[in-house]
Design a protein around this motif. Sequence first.
Motif, PDB file in Angstrom:
ATOM      1  N   HIS A  29       0.725  -1.213  -0.144  1.00  0.00           N
ATOM      2  CA  HIS A  29       0.105   0.079  -0.082  1.00  0.00           C
ATOM      3  C   HIS A  29       0.992   1.206  -0.148  1.00  0.00           C
ATOM      4  CE1 HIS A  29      -3.986   1.536   0.187  1.00  0.00           C
ATOM      5  NE2 HIS A  29      -3.662   2.476   0.935  1.00  0.00           N
ATOM      6  N   VAL A  30       1.628   1.491  -1.039  1.00  0.00           N
ATOM      7  CA  VAL A  30       2.327   2.435  -1.192  1.00  0.00           C
ATOM      8  C   VAL A  30       1.779   3.609  -2.068  1.00  0.00           C
ATOM      9  CG1 VAL A  30       4.543   3.322  -2.120  1.00  0.00           C
ATOM     10  CG2 VAL A  30       4.480   0.885  -1.388  1.00  0.00           C
ATOM     11  N   ARG A  31       1.857   4.860  -1.344  1.00  0.00           N
ATOM     12  CA  ARG A  31       1.170   6.289  -1.934  1.00  0.00           C
ATOM     13  C   ARG A  31       2.301   6.744  -2.872  1.00  0.00           C
ATOM     14  NH1 ARG A  31      -0.157  11.916   1.054  1.00  0.00           N
ATOM     15  NH2 ARG A  31       2.166  11.496   1.398  1.00  0.00           N
ATOM     16  N   LEU A  32       1.783   7.229  -4.127  1.00  0.00           N
ATOM     17  CA  LEU A  32       2.706   7.569  -5.193  1.00  0.00           C
ATOM     18  C   LEU A  32       2.700   8.885  -5.198  1.00  0.00           C
ATOM     19  CD1 LEU A  32       1.564   5.293  -8.221  1.00  0.00           C
ATOM     20  CD2 LEU A  32       3.372   4.906  -6.724  1.00  0.00           C
ATOM     21  N   PRO A  33       3.940   9.517  -5.301  1.00  0.00           N
ATOM     22  CA  PRO A  33       3.954  11.032  -5.493  1.00  0.00           C
ATOM     23  C   PRO A  33       3.328  11.675  -6.849  1.00  0.00           C
ATOM     24  CG  PRO A  33       6.007  10.156  -5.760  1.00  0.00           C
ATOM     25  CD  PRO A  33       5.069   9.161  -5.644  1.00  0.00           C
ATOM     26  N   ILE A  34       2.315  11.052  -7.402  1.00  0.00           N
ATOM     27  CA  ILE A  34       1.654  11.567  -8.404  1.00  0.00           C
ATOM     28  C   ILE A  34       0.237  11.861  -8.116  1.00  0.00           C
ATOM     29  CG2 ILE A  34       0.733  10.980 -10.892  1.00  0.00           C
ATOM     30  CD1 ILE A  34       2.957   9.091 -11.096  1.00  0.00           C
ATOM     31  N   LYS A  35      -0.438  12.947  -8.484  1.00  0.00           N
ATOM     32  CA  LYS A  35      -1.696  13.459  -8.300  1.00  0.00           C
ATOM     33  C   LYS A  35      -2.520  13.235  -9.349  1.00  0.00           C
ATOM     34  CE  LYS A  35      -1.047  15.099  -4.369  1.00  0.00           C
ATOM     35  NZ  LYS A  35      -1.398  14.518  -3.107  1.00  0.00           N
ATOM     36  N   PRO A  36      -3.920  12.737  -9.339  1.00  0.00           N
ATOM     37  CA  PRO A  36      -4.826  12.436 -10.260  1.00  0.00           C
ATOM     38  C   PRO A  36      -4.928  13.350 -11.196  1.00  0.00           C
ATOM     39  CG  PRO A  36      -5.628  11.769  -8.138  1.00  0.00           C
ATOM     40  CD  PRO A  36      -4.507  12.694  -7.846  1.00  0.00           C
ATOM     41  N   LYS A  37      -4.693  14.673 -11.005  1.00  0.00           N
ATOM     42  CA  LYS A  37      -4.838  15.911 -12.093  1.00  0.00           C
ATOM     43  C   LYS A  37      -3.376  15.759 -13.132  1.00  0.00           C
ATOM     44  CE  LYS A  37      -2.570  19.280  -9.504  1.00  0.00           C
ATOM     45  NZ  LYS A  37      -2.785  20.546  -8.720  1.00  0.00           N
ATOM     46  N   LYS A  46       3.287  13.302 -22.148  1.00  0.00           N
ATOM     47  CA  LYS A  46       4.069  14.001 -21.203  1.00  0.00           C
ATOM     48  C   LYS A  46       4.556  12.858 -20.078  1.00  0.00           C
ATOM     49  CE  LYS A  46       5.177  17.535 -18.007  1.00  0.00           C
ATOM     50  NZ  LYS A  46       4.617  18.847 -16.615  1.00  0.00           N
ATOM     51  N   LYS A  47       6.069  12.557 -20.331  1.00  0.00           N
ATOM     52  CA  LYS A  47       6.751  11.650 -19.519  1.00  0.00           C
ATOM     53  C   LYS A  47       6.691  12.073 -17.975  1.00  0.00           C
ATOM     54  CE  LYS A  47       9.536   9.730 -23.358  1.00  0.00           C
ATOM     55  NZ  LYS A  47      10.759   9.513 -23.886  1.00  0.00           N
ATOM     56  N   ARG A  48       6.853  11.282 -16.970  1.00  0.00           N
ATOM     57  CA  ARG A  48       6.829  11.698 -15.778  1.00  0.00           C
ATOM     58  C   ARG A  48       7.678  10.881 -14.854  1.00  0.00           C
ATOM     59  NH1 ARG A  48       6.489  12.446 -10.520  1.00  0.00           N
ATOM     60  NH2 ARG A  48       4.782  13.858  -9.604  1.00  0.00           N
ATOM     61  N   LEU A  49       8.767  11.437 -14.376  1.00  0.00           N
ATOM     62  CA  LEU A  49       9.735  10.737 -13.313  1.00  0.00           C
ATOM     63  C   LEU A  49       8.850  10.381 -11.945  1.00  0.00           C
ATOM     64  CD1 LEU A  49      12.472   9.292 -12.813  1.00  0.00           C
ATOM     65  CD2 LEU A  49      12.882  11.859 -11.572  1.00  0.00           C
ATOM     66  N   LEU A  50       8.760   8.919 -11.764  1.00  0.00           N
ATOM     67  CA  LEU A  50       8.138   8.456 -10.644  1.00  0.00           C
ATOM     68  C   LEU A  50       9.224   7.939  -9.736  1.00  0.00           C
ATOM     69  CD1 LEU A  50       5.814   7.638  -8.816  1.00  0.00           C
ATOM     70  CD2 LEU A  50       5.646   5.386 -10.205  1.00  0.00           C
ATOM     71  N   VAL A  51       9.494   8.615  -8.573  1.00  0.00           N
ATOM     72  CA  VAL A  51      10.328   7.855  -7.342  1.00  0.00           C
ATOM     73  C   VAL A  51       9.461   7.181  -6.518  1.00  0.00           C
ATOM     74  CG1 VAL A  51      12.273   8.616  -5.806  1.00  0.00           C
ATOM     75  CG2 VAL A  51      12.093   9.763  -8.026  1.00  0.00           C
ATOM     76  N   PHE A  52       9.605   5.932  -6.309  1.00  0.00           N
ATOM     77  CA  PHE A  52       8.857   5.318  -5.080  1.00  0.00           C
ATOM     78  C   PHE A  52       9.467   5.737  -3.657  1.00  0.00           C
ATOM     79  CE2 PHE A  52       7.926   2.769  -8.448  1.00  0.00           C
ATOM     80  CZ  PHE A  52       6.758   2.373  -8.476  1.00  0.00           C
ATOM     81  N   PRO A  53       8.548   6.170  -2.862  1.00  0.00           N
ATOM     82  CA  PRO A  53       9.010   6.828  -1.588  1.00  0.00           C
ATOM     83  C   PRO A  53       9.600   5.749  -0.713  1.00  0.00           C
ATOM     84  CG  PRO A  53       6.476   6.645  -1.614  1.00  0.00           C
ATOM     85  CD  PRO A  53       6.952   6.339  -3.189  1.00  0.00           C
ATOM     86  N   CYS A  54       9.116   4.465  -1.012  1.00  0.00           N
ATOM     87  CA  CYS A  54       9.404   3.413  -0.089  1.00  0.00           C
ATOM     88  C   CYS A  54      11.012   2.921  -0.063  1.00  0.00           C
ATOM     89  CB  CYS A  54       8.684   2.284  -0.111  1.00  0.00           C
ATOM     90  SG  CYS A  54       8.416   1.650  -1.899  1.00  0.00           S
ATOM     91  N   CYS A  55      11.471   2.998  -1.381  1.00  0.00           N
ATOM     92  CA  CYS A  55      12.823   2.505  -1.639  1.00  0.00           C
ATOM     93  C   CYS A  55      13.688   3.568  -2.544  1.00  0.00           C
ATOM     94  CB  CYS A  55      12.801   1.071  -2.233  1.00  0.00           C
ATOM     95  SG  CYS A  55      11.899   1.077  -4.008  1.00  0.00           S
ATOM     96  N   ASN A  56      12.996   4.497  -3.027  1.00  0.00           N
ATOM     97  CA  ASN A  56      13.787   5.614  -3.795  1.00  0.00           C
ATOM     98  C   ASN A  56      13.947   4.798  -5.372  1.00  0.00           C
ATOM     99  OD1 ASN A  56      13.543   7.531  -1.771  1.00  0.00           O
ATOM    100  ND2 ASN A  56      15.327   6.932  -1.008  1.00  0.00           N
ATOM    101  N   HIS A  57      13.529   3.967  -5.663  1.00  0.00           N
ATOM    102  CA  HIS A  57      13.629   3.417  -6.945  1.00  0.00           C
ATOM    103  C   HIS A  57      13.069   4.525  -8.102  1.00  0.00           C
ATOM    104  CE1 HIS A  57      15.049   0.055  -9.829  1.00  0.00           C
ATOM    105  NE2 HIS A  57      14.101   0.790 -10.371  1.00  0.00           N
TER     106      HIS A  57
END
Length: 78
Positions: A29-37, A46-57
């Motif tokens: 149950h990891v909350r992503l740093p991306i908002k629905p908007k 548009k490409k988006r860099l996603l950094v997982f807050p749990c492991c910084n991958h």
Amino acid sequence: MIPIENTIPYDEMMGDLYVEDCPFCGTHHVRLPIKPKELPLIHDGKKRLLVFPCCNHRLTIVDCDSDYLLADTPVRTK
């Protein structure tokens, strides 16, 4: 054809996006740093860099739909 190994299923709850399990470290149950908007922008190209807050991958998201995020590299095994 969309490669299924490059997809990550997500859920939207109370204005945040969540994944059930991190594909890299297994955290639940990891909350992503991306908002629905932001999802329509990603869907429009548009490409988006996603950094997982749990492991910084880090992972680049190249597309999305109402259920899945599409990454540029494989994130799960076949």
